[in-house]
Design a protein around this motif. Structure first.
Motif, short mmCIF file in Angstrom:
data_model
loop_
_atom_site.label_atom_id
_atom_site.label_comp_id
_atom_site.label_asym_id
_atom_site.label_seq_id
_atom_site.Cartn_x
_atom_site.Cartn_y
_atom_site.Cartn_z
N GLU A 1 69.65 0.69 -47.71
CA GLU A 1 69.48 -0.26 -46.50
C GLU A 1 69.97 0.11 -44.55
O GLU A 1 69.83 -0.88 -43.78
N ASP A 2 70.27 2.15 -44.91
CA ASP A 2 70.10 2.23 -43.90
C ASP A 2 68.66 2.20 -43.22
O ASP A 2 68.36 3.72 -43.34
N LYS A 3 68.27 1.20 -42.09
CA LYS A 3 66.88 1.65 -41.92
C LYS A 3 66.82 1.10 -40.53
O LYS A 3 67.35 0.46 -39.91
N VAL A 4 65.59 1.26 -40.09
CA VAL A 4 65.62 1.57 -38.96
C VAL A 4 65.70 0.18 -38.58
O VAL A 4 65.68 -0.41 -37.07
N GLU A 5 65.28 -1.02 -39.33
CA GLU A 5 65.31 -2.77 -39.05
C GLU A 5 66.40 -2.91 -38.24
O GLU A 5 66.79 -4.23 -37.67
N VAL A 6 67.43 -2.57 -38.73
CA VAL A 6 69.29 -2.45 -38.33
C VAL A 6 69.38 -2.59 -37.03
O VAL A 6 69.95 -3.20 -36.40
N VAL A 7 68.71 -1.62 -36.82
CA VAL A 7 69.32 -0.39 -35.03
C VAL A 7 68.72 -1.79 -34.09
O VAL A 7 67.40 -2.93 -34.35
N GLU A 8 68.88 -1.57 -33.25
CA GLU A 8 69.23 -2.45 -31.90
C GLU A 8 69.21 -1.89 -30.29
O GLU A 8 69.99 -0.89 -30.57
N GLY A 9 68.18 -1.91 -29.78
CA GLY A 9 68.10 -0.72 -28.89
C GLY A 9 68.84 -1.18 -27.61
O GLY A 9 69.22 -0.15 -26.75
N GLU A 10 69.77 -2.30 -27.36
CA GLU A 10 70.48 -3.19 -26.67
C GLU A 10 71.20 -2.32 -26.88
O GLU A 10 72.38 -1.60 -25.81
N THR A 11 72.11 -2.24 -28.85
CA THR A 11 73.08 -1.15 -28.70
C THR A 11 73.24 0.14 -28.51
O THR A 11 74.61 0.37 -27.91
#
Length: 309
Positions: free
Chosen positions: A275-285
Motif C-alpha cells: 500500500e506504500d504507493k505513489v497514489e498516496v503521495v500529495e504534492g502539496e505535502t
C-alpha cells in the motif's frame, strides 16, 4: 514567549520570508513526479535517482560506500549520498545535518516496496529544502545526507557516524515518513542535548501557524543513531491530522489509548507494505515539508548564532 529574544525572532521571521520566496520554483506536480521516480526494482537504482536529482538542482553529490547488510540479507555494500552547502560563516560553529533515508524494504513476496511514504517523499523534500538553502546560505554549513540501509537497522547512519564522528555536528534534522497530510510530527525523546533543536521546531510551527504534534515517544529512525552518539537531533514527519493523533495515542497513550482494540493507524498499514504507493503521495505535502524543513534549519542556524556557535 517562544522566541528567545526579539533579535532572534526577527532573524527567524526574515528567514521564513526568504524560504517561501526561494522555494516557489518547483510545482507540486513536479515534486510528486520526483517522488514517483524512486519506484525502482532495487535500492541501487534508487541511489541512481537520488544522484540524478541532486545533480539536476546544481549539486555535486559524493557517494560514500560502506560494508553493511543484515542477518537476513547477508553482507551488502551500502551507499550514503552526501552534499555540502557551505555557510556564510566559513565553517565556524559546526554543521547542521539534514538527513533522510532513501532505501526501501523488500516485501514478503521478494519484490521491492515502492517506498514513497517510507521514504522517498522525505528525500525529495530534503533535496528541495537543500536547494533553497544553497540559493540563500545560512551562517552554518549544512550537510545533506541521504542514508542507505535504514530499513536494515539504521546501518547507513551508524556507518557515517563511525567514519566521521559527531565533533563537527551542531545539530541534526532527520525526516522519515512525509508524503501526505498537513500535520507535522516531531520526536521529543532524543535526550537533553536535543532540547534546543526541539525548541527550533516548536518556534517554526508557531511562526508558520503550522499544525504540529510532539511525541514524548516517537518511532525510531536514523535519529536514534545520532542521539545514541550524543548529537542534538530531531526526527520529523508529516501525515493527516487524525492519523498523527492516532499514532500519538498508539505510542504514548499507555493502557488507555482510546483506540479500538486491534486498531492500527493508517500510516502503519501503509509503510512496509504494497500500500506504500505513489497514489498516496500529495504534492502539496512535499511542498509544505520542504518549506518547513528549510525554515527549521534556518531557525537552528539562528539559535546557534545567537549562542555564539
Amino acid at each position: 514567549m517562544l522566541f528567545r529574544s526579539t533579535a532572534v525572532a526577527a532573524t527567524v521571521a526574515c528567514f521564513l520570508a526568504l524560504a517561501g520566496a526561494a522555494s516557489a520554483q518547483t510545482t507540486q506536480a513536479e515534486l510528486k513526479d520526483r517522488v514517483a521516480a524512486y519506484v525502482q526494482p532495487s535500492n541501487a537504482e534508487r541511489t541512481r535517482v537520488a544522484v540524478e536529482q541532486l545533480t539536476a538542482v546544481g549539486f555535486t553529490p559524493a557517494i560514500e560506500t560502506f560494508e553493511g547488510g543484515g542477518r537476513n540479507s547477508g553482507p551488502m555494500e551500502g551507499r550514503n549520498v552526501v552534499v555540502l552547502i557551505p555557510g556564510t560563516g566559513g565553517g565556524a560553529g559546526g554543521e547542521i545535518l539534514l538527513t533522510a533515508h532513501y532505501d526501501a524494504v523488500k516485501l514478503r513476496d521478494g519484490t521491492m516496496s515502492q517506498g514513497v511514504v517510507d521514504n522517498a517523499g522525505s528525500v525529495v523534500a530534503v533535496i528541495e529544502a537543500a536547494r533553497a538553502l544553497k540559493a540563500n546560505p545560512p551562517a552554518h554549513d549544512v550537510r545533506l545526507i541521504l542514508f542507505d540501509q535504514e530499513e536494515l537497522g539504521l546501518i547507513g547512519a551508524r556507518k557515517w557516524i563511525e567514519a566521521h564522528g559527531i565533533t563537527q555536528v551542531a545539530g541534526v534534522l532527520n525526516s522519515d515518513v512525509a508524503a501526505y497530510g498537513d500535520t507535522m510530527m516531531y520526536g521529543q525523546n532524543n535526550g537533553a542535548q536535543s532540547a534546543w533543536v526541539t525548541r527550533a521546531v516548536q518556534e517554526t510551527c508557531a511562526a508558520r501557524a503550522l499544525q504540529c504534534v510532539g511525541y514524548p515517544t516517537y518511532p525510531p529512525s536514523d535519529d536514534r543513531a545520532f542521539s545514541a552518539a550524543g548529537a542534538p537531533v530531531v526526527s520529523l514527519g508529516f501525515q493527516d491530522q487524525v492519523g498523527a493523533h492516532q499514532m500519538w495515542l498508539a505510542f504514548n497513550g499507555g493502557e488507555s489509548t482510546g483506540l479500538a482494540e486491534g486498531f492500527v493507524p493508517r500510516v502503519f498499514r501503509t509503510i512496509h507494505s504494497a500500500e506504500d504507493k505513489v497514489e498516496v503521495v500529495e504534492g502539496e505535502t512535499i511542498r509544505l515539508t520542504a518549506d518547513t524543513y528549510e525554515a527549521v534549519v534556518r531557525a537552528m542556524d539562528a539559535k546557534l548564532t545567537a549562542d555564539g556557535k
